[in-house]
Scaffold this active site. Structure first.
Site, PDB file in Angstrom:
ATOM      1  N   CYS A   1       0.826  -1.208   0.000  1.00 27.95           N
ATOM      2  CA  CYS A   1       0.000   0.000   0.000  1.00 27.95           C
ATOM      3  C   CYS A   1       0.860   1.258   0.000  1.00 27.95           C
ATOM      4  O   CYS A   1       0.525   2.258  -0.654  1.00 27.95           O
ATOM      5  CB  CYS A   1      -0.919   0.012   1.214  1.00 27.95           C
ATOM      6  SG  CYS A   1      -2.103  -1.346   1.274  1.00 27.95           S
TER       7      CYS A   1
ATOM      8  N   ARG B   1      -7.881  -4.298  -3.095  1.00 30.78           N
ATOM      9  CA  ARG B   1      -7.422  -3.149  -3.874  1.00 30.78           C
ATOM     10  C   ARG B   1      -8.401  -2.918  -5.039  1.00 30.78           C
ATOM     11  O   ARG B   1      -8.251  -3.479  -6.118  1.00 30.78           O
ATOM     12  CB  ARG B   1      -6.014  -3.406  -4.403  1.00 30.78           C
ATOM     13  CG  ARG B   1      -5.009  -3.668  -3.312  1.00 30.78           C
ATOM     14  CD  ARG B   1      -3.592  -3.822  -3.861  1.00 30.78           C
ATOM     15  NE  ARG B   1      -2.749  -4.433  -2.858  1.00 30.78           N
ATOM     16  CZ  ARG B   1      -2.260  -3.803  -1.789  1.00 30.78           C
ATOM     17  NH1 ARG B   1      -2.535  -2.518  -1.607  1.00 30.78           N
ATOM     18  NH2 ARG B   1      -1.512  -4.441  -0.914  1.00 30.78           N
TER      19      ARG B   1
END
Length: 227
Positions: free
Chosen positions: A56, A133
């Protein structure tokens, strides 16, 4: 935590459907999706599993580095995860300190998962406490134009996300389609003829198109340079 989510669907949102409207706390204060679409902006809503995680972090660094590219395309970035505002602030500050990039976009604190679930970002087979995601491309009318889902282990290609906006905006402006691997400045696909007569005319006259066959034609866009 999220303040309000309107019209949250029980299923995953689909292309050409209205994006779920939301009002939520973020690192930029309380924001609403409509705050941006009402101003004629495109919006990229994207989720990440958790703050202070390596994949991330690489994504946020790249979103930050490409921020001006999104600005040039009139795109507002909005990040989302189930972490708190305090966690988001600490993580963003950490990224700016370590990687020397400024995170200029808001990150929503979705502690109750209302926003994530309205967008279908929580996949229980993967995790019932973190969003996968997910990426949603939303036009100024508030319509979902494209979406992508990635597993937790796979970082997103930010240049591809920019390319999708280029393709969507080019298609809207020129009533065309874009081929595989298309980049701005390259030829676009001309809509296929809808009648036999039009097909015969297309092949016979070509009208300045590159005609491979009656259904497959490409053209250059005047005044469009490669980016």
């Amino acid at each position: 935590m999220s303040l309000e989510v309107e019209n949250s669907p029980a299923r995953l949102p689909r292309i050409n459907e209205p994006a779920p409207q939301f009002e939520a706390k973020s690192t930029h204060g309380v924001i609403r999706l409509s705050d941006y679409t009402a101003k004629g902006k495109w919006v990229l809503v994207f989720s990440h599993p958790a703050d202070f995680t390596p994949v991330c972090t690489t994504e946020f660094v790249e979103f930050a580095r490409h921020y001006d590219d999104f600005e040039k395309r009139n795109v507002q970035l909005i990040g989302i995860s189930v972490d708190s505002v305090y966690s988001h602030i600490a993580w963003v500050r950490n990224i700016e300190q370590i990687f020397q990039v400024k995170v200029k976009f808001p990150v929503v604190a979705d502690l109750d998962q209302k926003v994530a679930r309205s967008f279908g970002m929580v996949h229980e087979a993967v995790s019932d406490t973190a969003a996968v995601r997910a990426v949603f491309f939303i036009d100024p009318k508030g319509t979902i134009r494209a979406l992508m889902y990635y597993p937790l282990s796979l970082g997103r290609n930010i240049e591809e996300i920019v390319r999708v906006f280029d393709a969507l905006q080019t298609a809207d402006a020129n009533a065309c389609a874009t081929p595989a691997n298309w980049r701005p400045g390259e030829r676009v696909i001309v809509p296929a003829p809808l009648t036999q007569q039009d097909a015969e005319t297309r092949v016979a006259s070509n009208n300045g198109y590159e005609v491979k066959d009656w259904y497959f034609s490409r053209k250059e866009l005047a005044g469009v340079a490669k980016k």
